[in-house]
Enzyme design. Structure first.
Site, short mmCIF file in Angstrom:
data_model
loop_
_atom_site.label_atom_id
_atom_site.label_comp_id
_atom_site.label_asym_id
_atom_site.label_seq_id
_atom_site.Cartn_x
_atom_site.Cartn_y
_atom_site.Cartn_z
N GLN A 33 0.81 -1.22 0.00
CA GLN A 33 0.00 0.00 0.00
C GLN A 33 0.85 1.28 0.00
OE1 GLN A 33 -3.34 -0.21 -0.43
NE2 GLN A 33 -2.87 -2.37 -0.61
N ASN A 34 2.15 1.15 0.28
CA ASN A 34 3.01 2.34 0.24
C ASN A 34 3.20 2.74 -1.21
OD1 ASN A 34 5.43 4.10 0.24
ND2 ASN A 34 5.39 3.64 2.43
N ARG A 35 3.09 4.01 -1.48
CA ARG A 35 3.10 4.50 -2.86
C ARG A 35 4.47 4.94 -3.34
NH1 ARG A 35 -1.66 8.31 -1.20
NH2 ARG A 35 -0.28 8.34 0.59
N THR A 84 4.76 9.03 1.41
CA THR A 84 4.11 8.07 0.50
C THR A 84 3.37 6.98 1.27
OG1 THR A 84 6.13 6.73 0.36
CG2 THR A 84 5.80 8.45 -1.34
#
Length: 168
Positions: A45-47, A144
């Site tokens: 889920q980290n962008r 992020t």
């Protein structure tokens, strides 16, 4: 609600950099998922990787080796401000008892390059522990992390691109 236990976390990842690195991005410390996946920004889920792919216009890297090669090919050095700390889960807000990383080996390889922080905690910890030593101010970028829900992917790419594209 179950209490999340405290854990002493020590940085196990080497910095990613080479003599062609043009910028240094610093995070805080590896998340639980990153530690499981054995590389930076390992939580799906980290962008972080999507943002850098969007900024550089390069395909999204998948494996840890592809991610490392991507960073080096784009002139991006990557490390964290924390060598070790006490933390609950992956919560930056719980971080305490910080031992900062030594950034000197990175600069021996890269020379003095601009530094960018992925989020407010990395920025504050760098200012507290490392800026006096390096003499290089850090530019704070929006985190992020999925916890930073007020920033969608498009806004992150725009903000990161505005700061990074001058150097890349």
């Amino acid at each position: 609600m179950k209490e999340i236990p405290w854990e002493r976390v020590t940085q196990k990842f080497l910095p990613v950099c080479n003599q062609n690195s043009k910028v240094l991005i610093l995070g805080t410390a590896p998340s639980l998922k990153s530690r499981e996946n054995q590389f930076y920004y390992g939580h799906p889920q980290n962008r972080f990787w999507k943002v850098l792919a969007g900024v550089t216009g390069v395909a999204l890297p998948q494996s840890n080796e592809e991610k490392k090669a991507f960073l080096l090919a784009q002139g991006i050095a990557l490390y964290d401000v924390i060598l070790s700390c006490d933390i609950q889960g992956s919560s930056d807000s719980s971080i305490r008892n910080v031992v900062p990383t030594d950034l000197s080996t990175i600069f021996q390889t890269t020379g003095k390059i601009p530094i960018f922080g992925n989020g407010g905690t990395a920025f504050r910890l760098y200012q507290k522990h490392q800026q006096k030593i390096t003499g290089i101010p850090m530019v704070q970028l929006p985190s992020t992390s999925p916890a930073n829900a007020t920033w969608n992917l498009e806004r992150l790419i725009e903000a990161w691109g505005k700061e990074l594209q001058v150097f890349l």
